[in-house]
Design a protein around this motif. Structure first.
Motif, PDB file in Angstrom:
ATOM      1  N   CYS A 119       0.824  -1.221   0.000  1.00 56.73           N
ATOM      2  CA  CYS A 119       0.000   0.000   0.000  1.00 56.73           C
ATOM      3  C   CYS A 119       0.852   1.262   0.000  1.00 56.73           C
ATOM      4  O   CYS A 119       0.626   2.201   0.752  1.00 56.73           O
ATOM      5  CB  CYS A 119      -0.991  -0.015   1.160  1.00 56.73           C
ATOM      6  N   ARG A 120       1.839   1.267  -0.871  1.00 54.90           N
ATOM      7  CA  ARG A 120       2.705   2.438  -1.028  1.00 54.90           C
ATOM      8  C   ARG A 120       2.676   2.979  -2.449  1.00 54.90           C
ATOM      9  O   ARG A 120       3.203   4.054  -2.713  1.00 54.90           O
ATOM     10  CB  ARG A 120       4.132   2.098  -0.619  1.00 54.90           C
TER      11      ARG A 120
ATOM     12  N   VAL B 189       1.801  15.559  -0.566  1.00 54.60           N
ATOM     13  CA  VAL B 189       0.653  15.946   0.251  1.00 54.60           C
ATOM     14  C   VAL B 189      -0.346  14.796   0.319  1.00 54.60           C
ATOM     15  O   VAL B 189      -0.878  14.481   1.388  1.00 54.60           O
ATOM     16  CB  VAL B 189      -0.016  17.234  -0.281  1.00 54.60           C
ATOM     17  N   PHE B 190      -0.600  14.114  -0.812  1.00 56.10           N
ATOM     18  CA  PHE B 190      -1.501  12.964  -0.783  1.00 56.10           C
ATOM     19  C   PHE B 190      -0.957  11.885   0.155  1.00 56.10           C
ATOM     20  O   PHE B 190      -1.693  11.333   0.974  1.00 56.10           O
ATOM     21  CB  PHE B 190      -1.725  12.355  -2.169  1.00 56.10           C
ATOM     22  N   CYS B 191       0.323  11.578   0.048  1.00 61.60           N
ATOM     23  CA  CYS B 191       0.916  10.545   0.900  1.00 61.60           C
ATOM     24  C   CYS B 191       0.774  10.909   2.373  1.00 61.60           C
ATOM     25  O   CYS B 191       0.516  10.045   3.214  1.00 61.60           O
ATOM     26  CB  CYS B 191       2.364  10.275   0.506  1.00 61.60           C
ATOM     27  N   ARG B 192       0.914  12.173   2.699  1.00 64.74           N
ATOM     28  CA  ARG B 192       0.667  12.615   4.076  1.00 64.74           C
ATOM     29  C   ARG B 192      -0.801  12.389   4.447  1.00 64.74           C
ATOM     30  O   ARG B 192      -1.116  12.068   5.594  1.00 64.74           O
ATOM     31  CB  ARG B 192       1.044  14.088   4.244  1.00 64.74           C
TER      32      ARG B 192
ATOM     33  N   SER C  85       6.374  10.983   2.368  1.00 64.04           N
ATOM     34  CA  SER C  85       6.636  11.700   1.115  1.00 64.04           C
ATOM     35  C   SER C  85       6.120  10.896  -0.066  1.00 64.04           C
ATOM     36  O   SER C  85       5.757   9.727   0.070  1.00 64.04           O
ATOM     37  CB  SER C  85       8.129  11.989   0.962  1.00 64.04           C
ATOM     38  N   GLY C  86       6.091  11.543  -1.222  1.00 65.34           N
ATOM     39  CA  GLY C  86       5.574  10.861  -2.396  1.00 65.34           C
ATOM     40  C   GLY C  86       6.228  11.311  -3.679  1.00 65.34           C
ATOM     41  O   GLY C  86       6.814  12.393  -3.757  1.00 65.34           O
ATOM     42  N   GLU C  87       6.116  10.448  -4.678  1.00 71.93           N
ATOM     43  CA  GLU C  87       6.607  10.738  -6.013  1.00 71.93           C
ATOM     44  C   GLU C  87       5.466  10.515  -6.991  1.00 71.93           C
ATOM     45  O   GLU C  87       4.790   9.474  -6.954  1.00 71.93           O
ATOM     46  CB  GLU C  87       7.782   9.817  -6.343  1.00 71.93           C
ATOM     47  N   ALA C  88       5.223  11.482  -7.853  1.00 77.33           N
ATOM     48  CA  ALA C  88       4.149  11.380  -8.842  1.00 77.33           C
ATOM     49  C   ALA C  88       4.506  10.347  -9.904  1.00 77.33           C
ATOM     50  O   ALA C  88       5.662  10.245 -10.314  1.00 77.33           O
ATOM     51  CB  ALA C  88       3.928  12.733  -9.500  1.00 77.33           C
ATOM     52  N   ILE C  89       3.517   9.576 -10.316  1.00 77.99           N
ATOM     53  CA  ILE C  89       3.665   8.641 -11.417  1.00 77.99           C
ATOM     54  C   ILE C  89       2.698   9.106 -12.506  1.00 77.99           C
ATOM     55  O   ILE C  89       1.499   9.217 -12.272  1.00 77.99           O
ATOM     56  CB  ILE C  89       3.316   7.200 -11.002  1.00 77.99           C
ATOM     57  N   LEU C  90       3.219   9.387 -13.664  1.00 74.15           N
ATOM     58  CA  LEU C  90       2.389   9.867 -14.765  1.00 74.15           C
ATOM     59  C   LEU C  90       2.367   8.838 -15.893  1.00 74.15           C
ATOM     60  O   LEU C  90       3.377   8.199 -16.174  1.00 74.15           O
ATOM     61  CB  LEU C  90       2.927  11.195 -15.296  1.00 74.15           C
ATOM     62  N   GLY C  91       1.222   8.685 -16.511  1.00 76.76           N
ATOM     63  CA  GLY C  91       1.100   7.843 -17.697  1.00 76.76           C
ATOM     64  C   GLY C  91       1.203   6.354 -17.465  1.00 76.76           C
ATOM     65  O   GLY C  91       1.532   5.612 -18.379  1.00 76.76           O
ATOM     66  N   SER C  92       0.922   5.861 -16.277  1.00 73.04           N
ATOM     67  CA  SER C  92       1.019   4.429 -16.019  1.00 73.04           C
ATOM     68  C   SER C  92      -0.262   3.721 -16.427  1.00 73.04           C
ATOM     69  O   SER C  92      -1.345   4.049 -15.961  1.00 73.04           O
ATOM     70  CB  SER C  92       1.294   4.152 -14.549  1.00 73.04           C
TER      71      SER C  92
ATOM     72  N   SER D 119      -1.338   9.001 -10.000  1.00 74.02           N
ATOM     73  CA  SER D 119      -0.840   7.862  -9.240  1.00 74.02           C
ATOM     74  C   SER D 119       0.423   8.281  -8.497  1.00 74.02           C
ATOM     75  O   SER D 119       1.070   9.261  -8.870  1.00 74.02           O
ATOM     76  CB  SER D 119      -0.542   6.689 -10.171  1.00 74.02           C
ATOM     77  N   VAL D 120       0.761   7.531  -7.453  1.00 71.63           N
ATOM     78  CA  VAL D 120       1.900   7.887  -6.611  1.00 71.63           C
ATOM     79  C   VAL D 120       2.674   6.666  -6.137  1.00 71.63           C
ATOM     80  O   VAL D 120       2.147   5.551  -6.135  1.00 71.63           O
ATOM     81  CB  VAL D 120       1.472   8.670  -5.350  1.00 71.63           C
ATOM     82  N   THR D 121       3.885   6.925  -5.709  1.00 69.39           N
ATOM     83  CA  THR D 121       4.646   5.997  -4.885  1.00 69.39           C
ATOM     84  C   THR D 121       4.975   6.768  -3.612  1.00 69.39           C
ATOM     85  O   THR D 121       5.571   7.848  -3.662  1.00 69.39           O
ATOM     86  CB  THR D 121       5.948   5.542  -5.570  1.00 69.39           C
ATOM     87  N   CYS D 122       4.524   6.239  -2.476  1.00 67.24           N
ATOM     88  CA  CYS D 122       4.738   6.898  -1.184  1.00 67.24           C
ATOM     89  C   CYS D 122       5.857   6.210  -0.413  1.00 67.24           C
ATOM     90  O   CYS D 122       6.123   5.017  -0.587  1.00 67.24           O
ATOM     91  CB  CYS D 122       3.454   6.813  -0.330  1.00 67.24           C
ATOM     92  N   SER D 123       6.475   6.983   0.464  1.00 69.98           N
ATOM     93  CA  SER D 123       7.493   6.401   1.356  1.00 69.98           C
ATOM     94  C   SER D 123       7.340   7.025   2.730  1.00 69.98           C
ATOM     95  O   SER D 123       6.591   7.927   2.948  1.00 69.98           O
ATOM     96  CB  SER D 123       8.894   6.626   0.796  1.00 69.98           C
TER      97      SER D 123
END
Length: 170
Positions: free
Chosen positions: A76-77, A106-109, A115-122, A166-170
């Motif tokens: 769930c990350r 902000v979404f991951c929070r 923190s989070g990283e945006a994923i585009l076009g997946s 979409s995101v990848t959170c840590s």
């Protein structure tokens, strides 16, 4: 003489079950018995309720809304960003227009991560008939949850099904 068990090897589009049967990949919505049957079609599919489907992470509540990741990994990350009013029955997506790493953080929070990283076009998180709740999200990074960020307005968007944030959170 000791008997040696022959381990069957399955073709690439099949999976070896615990019963030593080669099972064929099951597509989204198809009947299944094991998560692995679904994962052959998409690595993030699982077999809840005997039908291949997406993984939905537990929702968190902030600002009278619920936030969750959908279609992502077992930890769930990683996954598709979804939001709905508290107690609402339909989850909606966030459009990836202007979606970036600050918005992802902000979404991951919002879901209790750091923190989070945006994923585009997946294509893994593409949604047919997507219901978009937010578009043109432009967080500054100081917000506690996504709905504190400026955006076009609830249900106001110009997004196609393929524009899911979409995101990848840590």
């Amino acid at each position: 003489m000791e008997m040696v068990k022959f381990e069957e090897t399955c073709p690439a589009d099949q999976w070896l079950s615990p019963d030593d049967e080669c099972l064929t990949a099951v597509t989204f919505g198809g009947e299944c018995s094991y998560d692995e049957e679904c994962a052959l079609t998409n690595p993030n599919f699982i077999c809840p309720d005997d039908r291949c489907g997406e993984r939905y992470c537990p929702a968190t509540t902030a600002g009278n809304h619920e936030f969750r990741l959908a279609g992502g990994d077992a930890a769930c990350r990683t996954g598709r960003v979804e939001v709905r009013p508290l107690g609402g029955d339909v989850w909606g997506q966030v459009c990836d227009d202007d979606w970036g790493n600050v918005d992802a953080t902000v979404f991951c929070r919002s879901i209790g991560l750091t923190s989070g990283e945006a994923i585009l076009g997946s294509r893994h998180w593409y949604v047919t008939g997507a219901v978009f709740r937010m578009d043109n999200v432009q967080c500054t990074g100081d917000e506690n949850h996504l709905l504190e960020c400026p955006y076009n307005g609830w249900n106001e968007h110009n997004c196609a099904d393929s524009e899911v944030a979409s995101v990848t959170c840590s």
